[in-house]
Write a protein that holds these residues in place. Structure first.
Motif, short mmCIF file in Angstrom:
data_model
loop_
_atom_site.label_atom_id
_atom_site.label_comp_id
_atom_site.label_asym_id
_atom_site.label_seq_id
_atom_site.Cartn_x
_atom_site.Cartn_y
_atom_site.Cartn_z
N VAL A 189 109.51 -37.10 -3.06
CA VAL A 189 110.62 -38.04 -3.24
C VAL A 189 111.24 -38.27 -1.88
CG1 VAL A 189 112.89 -38.42 -4.24
CG2 VAL A 189 111.10 -37.45 -5.63
N SER A 203 113.17 -37.76 -12.83
CA SER A 203 113.12 -39.11 -13.41
C SER A 203 112.24 -40.03 -12.59
CB SER A 203 114.52 -39.74 -13.44
OG SER A 203 115.38 -39.01 -14.25
N ILE A 204 112.40 -39.94 -11.28
CA ILE A 204 111.65 -40.84 -10.39
C ILE A 204 110.17 -40.52 -10.46
CG2 ILE A 204 111.30 -41.42 -7.95
CD1 ILE A 204 114.41 -40.99 -7.67
N SER A 262 108.82 -41.77 -13.74
CA SER A 262 108.67 -43.22 -13.71
C SER A 262 107.42 -43.60 -12.92
CB SER A 262 109.92 -43.86 -13.11
OG SER A 262 109.74 -45.25 -13.01
N ALA A 264 125.86 -35.69 -2.68
CA ALA A 264 126.41 -34.78 -3.70
C ALA A 264 127.34 -33.76 -3.05
CB ALA A 264 125.27 -34.09 -4.44
N VAL A 276 126.59 -24.54 -7.35
CA VAL A 276 125.27 -25.12 -7.58
C VAL A 276 125.43 -26.49 -8.20
CG1 VAL A 276 123.07 -24.90 -8.81
CG2 VAL A 276 124.16 -22.87 -7.84
N ILE A 277 124.81 -27.48 -7.61
CA ILE A 277 124.83 -28.83 -8.17
C ILE A 277 123.45 -29.12 -8.76
CG2 ILE A 277 125.03 -31.30 -7.65
CD1 ILE A 277 127.12 -30.71 -5.60
N VAL A 278 123.48 -29.54 -10.02
CA VAL A 278 122.22 -29.87 -10.71
C VAL A 278 121.84 -31.32 -10.41
CG1 VAL A 278 121.12 -30.11 -12.97
CG2 VAL A 278 122.73 -28.23 -12.55
N ILE A 279 120.63 -31.49 -9.92
CA ILE A 279 120.12 -32.83 -9.57
C ILE A 279 118.86 -33.09 -10.38
CG2 ILE A 279 119.04 -34.15 -7.69
CD1 ILE A 279 121.03 -33.14 -5.80
N ARG A 280 118.85 -34.18 -11.12
CA ARG A 280 117.69 -34.47 -11.96
C ARG A 280 116.97 -35.77 -11.59
NH1 ARG A 280 117.22 -30.25 -12.04
NH2 ARG A 280 117.53 -28.65 -13.61
N GLU A 281 117.44 -36.44 -10.54
CA GLU A 281 116.85 -37.72 -10.15
C GLU A 281 115.36 -37.61 -9.84
OE1 GLU A 281 119.87 -36.80 -9.56
OE2 GLU A 281 120.96 -38.20 -8.30
N LEU A 287 120.42 -37.70 -0.86
CA LEU A 287 121.03 -37.25 -2.13
C LEU A 287 121.83 -35.97 -1.95
CD1 LEU A 287 118.37 -37.84 -4.93
CD2 LEU A 287 120.72 -38.66 -4.91
#
Lengths: 220, 220
Positions: free
Chosen positions: A97, A69-70, A73, A107, A61-66, A103
Motif C-alpha cells: 500500500v 480494504s484497499i 478492492s 492519524a 494504539v490506533i487501529v487502521i483498517r484502510e 496515513l
C-alpha cells in the motif's frame, strides 16, 4: 498548545525506539503511538508496548483498517480480470500500500491534536529508505504543511534519523544511552525471536551494528 | 497511469453526488469510493451505493477505524483526568476528529494508485465549509503535493464545488442533469428519511434549493 510535548510514532523497531530516546532528551513530556494496521507480525505491537513501559511513556494504539480494504478492492479487481480476461494482474503485490507514512502521520497528528501536542517524531531516514518515497525529507516538509493547514494547528514533524544510515542510527542510540533497549526491539520480517538473521531487515540491522563496531544486544 | 480515469469521493450527500456527475462529464472512466468510518448514520453508505449503481459506476468502501481509536484514547485521558483531578475535559467534543479529509484523501489516493488512476474528485467548498480547515483550496493544493511526493505518483485533486455556495451547487447539479438523483442523496444529520428539516444540514440544504428557485426532489 504545548511546545514541550511530543508524540513519537513507535513501531517497536530499532529506528523508532532510537527516536523515542532522542525525543525524551529534547522534550519535557513524551508519549508514543503505535499502529495496528493488520501487519503480519503483531509481535511489533508487543515490542512497542514493552519499550514504552520500560521508557516510562504512554503508548496509544490506533487501529487502521484502510490497507485491508484497499487490498481487498485490488484483489476484487484482479478476480474480475480473471473471470473476464482469464489473467491475473501479477504486477501488484497484494501487501503493498503506497504512502503508509501519510496515513500514520495523519492519524498521529489527529491524536496529538486532541492532546494539545504539536510535536510529532518519526524515525524515517532518507539514506536507508529502501525506495519508499514517504521517507524523504521533501515529503515530510510538505506533509507538515498539509497537516497544519488541514487541522489549522501548528504541527511540527521531527525526523532525528533523516540523514543517518543504520550505522549512524546505532551510534546515536549509543550516545543516547538507548543501546540496551535494543534487545526489546523487533526487526525481523519473519517475526522470529531470536531473529532469523536472513531476511532483508535482519541483514540491514546486522550491517548497521557491524559497521558501528557494536554487538547487537538482541543477539546476546 | 490513466489521465482519463477519475476516483470520486462519494459520501452519498448532495455535494459528492453533484461532483460525481461533474466527473462523469469530464473523465472517460469514473469510479467512486466511500468511507465506513463509524459514522452515526450508516444510511449514508446505502445512499452512496445506490447513487453509484444508478450512475453506473463502481463503488468501493474503505473501512476507517482511526477516529474510534483516537476518540477512545481521548476518552481514556478524560477518565484519567477524572480520577486524578476530579474533573472532565469538557472542551473536547467526543465525536470531533480534526483533519478528516486528510485521511479520506490519503486512503482514496492509495486506492487510486492501485487502479492506476491519477484524478481524485472531492466535493468540498471553501464558501460553505462550516469552519473546517480541510475544505479550503490552500489545504487541497498542499495535500495534492504531499500525496504526489509521498507516493511518487502524480495525484491531481479536483474540487468542482470549491468556490460554490449551496445555491451554486444546486444550479450546477441542474446543469449536469443530476437534479433527479438528489432524491437518493442523504443530508439529514438525524439520519431521517424523509429528512427532519430542522438540523443544520437540512436547513443548509433547504436554503440552497430555495435560493436556486428549485424544489428539492427529496421532498416531493
Amino acid at each position: 498548545m504545548m511546545k514541550n510535548k511530543a508524540m513519537v510514532l513507535l513501531s517497536g523497531g530499532q529506528d523508532s525506539t532510537t527516536s523515542l530516546f532522542w525525543a525524551k532528551k529534547k522534550f519535557g513530556t513524551v508519549e508514543t503511538v503505535s499502529f495496528d494496521y493488520g501487519q503480519r507480525h503483531r509481535v511489533e505491537l508487543k515490542s512497542a508496548a514493552k519499550i514504552a513501559r520500560l521508557a516510562r511513556v504512554k503508548n496509544s494504539v490506533i487501529v487502521i483498517r484502510e490497507f485491508e480494504s484497499i487490498k481487498n478492492s485490488a484483489l476484487l479487481d484482479a478476480k474480475a480480470a480473471v473471470s473476464k480476461k482469464h489473467k491475473l494482474n501479477k504486477k501488484l503485490p497484494a501487501t503493498f500500500v503506497p504512502g503508509r507514512n501519510i496515513l500514520f502521520l495523519t492519524a498521529a497528528a489527529a491524536l496529538a491534536y486532541t492532546k494539545k501536542t504539536v510535536n510529532l517524531v518519526i524515525g524515517v531516514s532518507q539514506v536507508d529508505y529502501s525506495g519508499y518515497p514517504d521517507c524523504r525529507g521533501e515529503f515530510i516538509k510538505s506533509m507538515e504543511k498539509s497537516l497544519s493547514l488541514g487541522m489549522e494547528y501548528p504541527v511540527k514533524i521531527h525526523t532525528p534519523l533523516i540523514n543517518l544510515d543504520k550505522k549512524g542510527t546505532v551510534l546515536l542510540a549509543k550516545k543516547l544511552g538507548a543501546l540496551d533497549m535494543m534487545k526489546h526491539t523487533h526487526t525481523c520480517y519473519e517475526g522470529k525471536n531470536p531473529p532469523c538473521g536472513k531476511c532483508p531487515a535482519c541483514l540491514l540491522r546486522e550491517k548497521g551494528f557491524k559497521e558501528a563496531g557494536i554487538r547487537d544486544p538482541l543477539l546476546r
